[in-house]
Motif scaffolding. Structure first.
Motif, PDB file in Angstrom:
ATOM      1  N   SER A 540       0.800  -1.262  -0.191  1.00 31.45           N
ATOM      2  CA  SER A 540       0.311   0.082  -0.014  1.00 31.45           C
ATOM      3  C   SER A 540       0.917   1.373   0.097  1.00 31.45           C
ATOM      4  O   SER A 540       0.369   2.317  -0.585  1.00 31.45           O
ATOM      5  N   GLU A 544       0.654   4.229  -2.766  1.00 30.17           N
ATOM      6  CA  GLU A 544       0.514   5.719  -2.223  1.00 30.17           C
ATOM      7  C   GLU A 544       1.602   6.592  -2.874  1.00 30.17           C
ATOM      8  O   GLU A 544       1.179   7.592  -3.523  1.00 30.17           O
ATOM      9  N   SER A 548       0.623   9.413  -5.668  1.00 32.62           N
ATOM     10  CA  SER A 548       0.597  10.856  -5.306  1.00 32.62           C
ATOM     11  C   SER A 548       1.948  11.342  -6.205  1.00 32.62           C
ATOM     12  O   SER A 548       1.765  12.547  -6.572  1.00 32.62           O
TER      13      SER A 548
END
Ligand code: ADP
Ligand code: MG
Length: 564
Positions: A540, A544, A548
């Motif tokens: 995860s 992320e 981003s």
């Protein structure tokens, strides 16, 4: 110094001749008077010549010392490890290399000679005075011990004060340097007043300390100068009395009197030269702090060149702290990378990606563990041969004030124009370079044309590609490029990565997908390792980070299924 001393001999001789001339007058011996006047003139001319030669030689010597020291400081600075520059302000170092050097030159060129000359004058004149009349000489020189005592006190108080002045000059330089370097930020936030206040603060601090140091000088220097006057007064009184009594003749008395007048100058000069000496010692201390500092990171004397190989990299239980107090930037890193493979380093900012890359170029030594390339521990390898095999492109692509062509061929000055242009083409830089006023001969950097961040990065990538390294490190090297340009650069990079080990650092999917394998870092540790697909599936943190940083939604990697 020999010339200075000989000139001093003449200076000391003259009062003796004046005394003899006075006696000639009182004995109405015109012939003797002519002789003495001629001798005085001859001594004066000789002194002129000697002083001239002395000044020329001293000027040469002091300039040569400054010249040599300057080069030594520069070479030594260049030899120091990166960590030294992390800890020291640029302006401070600059001040050592300029202001401090000048203080040393002044002392060597003038101070030292003034000092020895004055001291010699005092000693010679004292000796002559004792020969003429020991009793009167003792009276005349009675204040001398007090002067020596005062001079010593002066030295003791003024040296630390001077050292502090020098230190504050350096702080002022550092302050000014920072404002100029950071001028874009200063202007953008309209903080000129704030910068000025900080500068003013440094100016005030220097001013205060200079006043403190001047006060010490103001007190001691006239005191040292005044003490001989007491001697003069005593000589006038006691000597004059003796002449009236007929104990000594007028010539002796005159010579004595001239000596006393003559001594006042050198005694003052001793004070001045002491001040110069103080400054030079303070400056020398600061300079030798740098010069005496052994580089911490050097090639061993028996270092061998990097062995032949394809660039296999191995980190074994590596940790790195930037200082004794600093927390570990990397911990327990075990990483093996096969020759010729492409690795992406991904992780939050501050997770240690740049640190890992820096260890590979041996910009720092690991605190524990070892880093090796093609089986050789980097600490046993000759540094130059290592760094010739590694090209590192960082996120701030520094360009020198030089032509674009010279910036590109920085790592390989023997490169031909064709090679330079080929590297520029691979990095997608050729198009904008050719559109510049002078093409590859356009001067860029501080004193030339300012390139955009993305253009600078492409020149920096060209420079790395031209170096033809065994290991290529791209540390956020495409962060300033727009998605389209990065897309275009990809094929060039892919070609350039073909047979060398490559580390790419970055968060963009397009960057990461250049690699066969991804190493995920978090808080200085390797937390995962795998292919793009694997990491996207199971991490995860990775999702992320890529989510981003994925500023290019247009881009879809060829053969990877990505769930973003
Ligand atoms: P990343 O490149 O992943 O953003 P870095 O390797 O630059 O991370 O930094 C890792 C840690 O080491 C950070 O906490 C940072 O503050 C520290 N650090 C990096 N460079 C230096 C340095 N030259 N001196 C001291 N600390 C540093
Ligand atoms: Mg970084």
């Amino acid at each position: 110094m020999v010339f200075a001393w000989m000139a001093m001999g003449m200076t000391v001789l003259i009062p003796l001749l004046v005394g003899m001339a006075t006696n000639a007058v009182s004995e109405s011996d015109m012939g003797q008077l002519w002789l003495m006047v001629g001798a005085i003139l001859a001594a004066a001319v000789l002194r002129l010549g000697l002083t001239l030669i002395r000044r020329i030689i001293a000027g040469r010597v002091s300039l040569a010392v400054e010249f040599d020291l300057r080069q030594e400081v520069y070479t030594h600075l260049m030899s120091l490890e990166l960590g030294f520059f992390d800890r020291n302000q640029t302006g401070q170092l600059m001040s050592r290399a300029t202001v401090d050097l000048q203080a040393i030159r002044f002392f060597l060129g003038y101070g030292l000679i003034f000092f020895s000359q004055s001291l010699l004058t005092v000693l010679l004149a004292g000796a002559v005075m004792f020969v003429i009349n020991p009793w009167l000489a003792a009276i005349a020189l009675a204040p001398a011990p007090f002067m020596v005592f005062t001079a010593l006190r002066f030295t003791r108080q003024s040296r630390p004060a001077m050292q502090e002045v020098q230190q504050r000059v350096a702080e002022l330089t550092a302050q000014a340097e920072e404002s100029v370097t950071g001028i874009r930020v200063v202007k953008a936030f309209a903080r000129e007043d704030h910068q000025f206040e900080r500068f003013q603060g440094a100016v005030d601090r220097l001013f205060d300390q200079s006043i403190r140091s001047t006060r010490i000088q103001a007190f001691f220097t006239p005191l040292i100068g005044a003490l001989p006057q007491i001697g003069t007064a005593l000589v006038l009184l006691v000597g004059g009395h003796a002449v009236l009594n007929g104990t000594i003749d007028l010539g002796e008395f005159t010579a004595f009197y001239v000596y006393m007048l003559m001594l006042a100058g050198p005694l003052r000069t001793v004070g001045m030269a002491l001040g110069m000496g103080q400054r030079a010692i303070a400056a020398g201390n600061r300079l030798f702090e740098v010069l005496d500092r052994e580089p911490e990171l050097t090639s061993k004397p028996d270092a061998k060149p990097l062995p032949a190989g394809g660039g296999a990299v191995r980190f074994e239980d590596v940790s790195l702290s930037y200082g004794p107090e600093a927390p570990a930037a990397l911990r327990g890193i075990d990483l093996e990378v096969a020759a010729g493979s492409r690795i992406a380093l991904v992780g939050p900012s501050g997770s240690g990606k740049t640190s890992l890359a820096a260890l590979l170029a041996r910009l720092y030594d690991p605190t524990t563990g070892s880093v090796s390339i093609d089986g050789a521990d980097l600490r046993d390898v000759d540094l130059t041969s290592l760094r010739r095999q590694i090209a590192y492109v960082s996120d701030d692509s520094f360009l020198f004030s030089d032509t674009i062509a010279n910036n590109i061929s920085y790592a390989r000055s023997d490169a031909t124009r064709e090679e330079v242009e080929r590297a520029a083409r691979l990095a997608q830089a050729s198009e904008f370079i050719e559109a510049l006023p002078d093409g590859y001969e356009t001067v860029v950097g501080e004193r030339g044309l300012t390139l955009s961040g993305g253009q600078r990065q492409r020149v920096a990538i060209s420079r790395a590609l031209l170096a033809d390294p065994r290991i290529l490190i791209l540390d956020d090297a495409t962060s300033s490029l727009d998605a389209t340009t990065e897309q275009q650069i990809r094929s060039g990079l892919a070609e350039a990565m073909a047979d060398r080990t490559t580390f790419v650092i970055g968060h963009r999917l397009s960057t990461v997908s250049l690699a066969e394998e991804i190493v995920l870092l978090d808080d200085g540790q390797i937390v995962d390792r795998g292919s793009l697909g694997e990491l996207t599936d199971r991490s995860s943190l990775f999702r992320e980070l890529i989510g981003s940083g994925g500023e290019d939604p247009l881009f879809v990697p060829e053969d990877e299924e990505v769930a973003v």
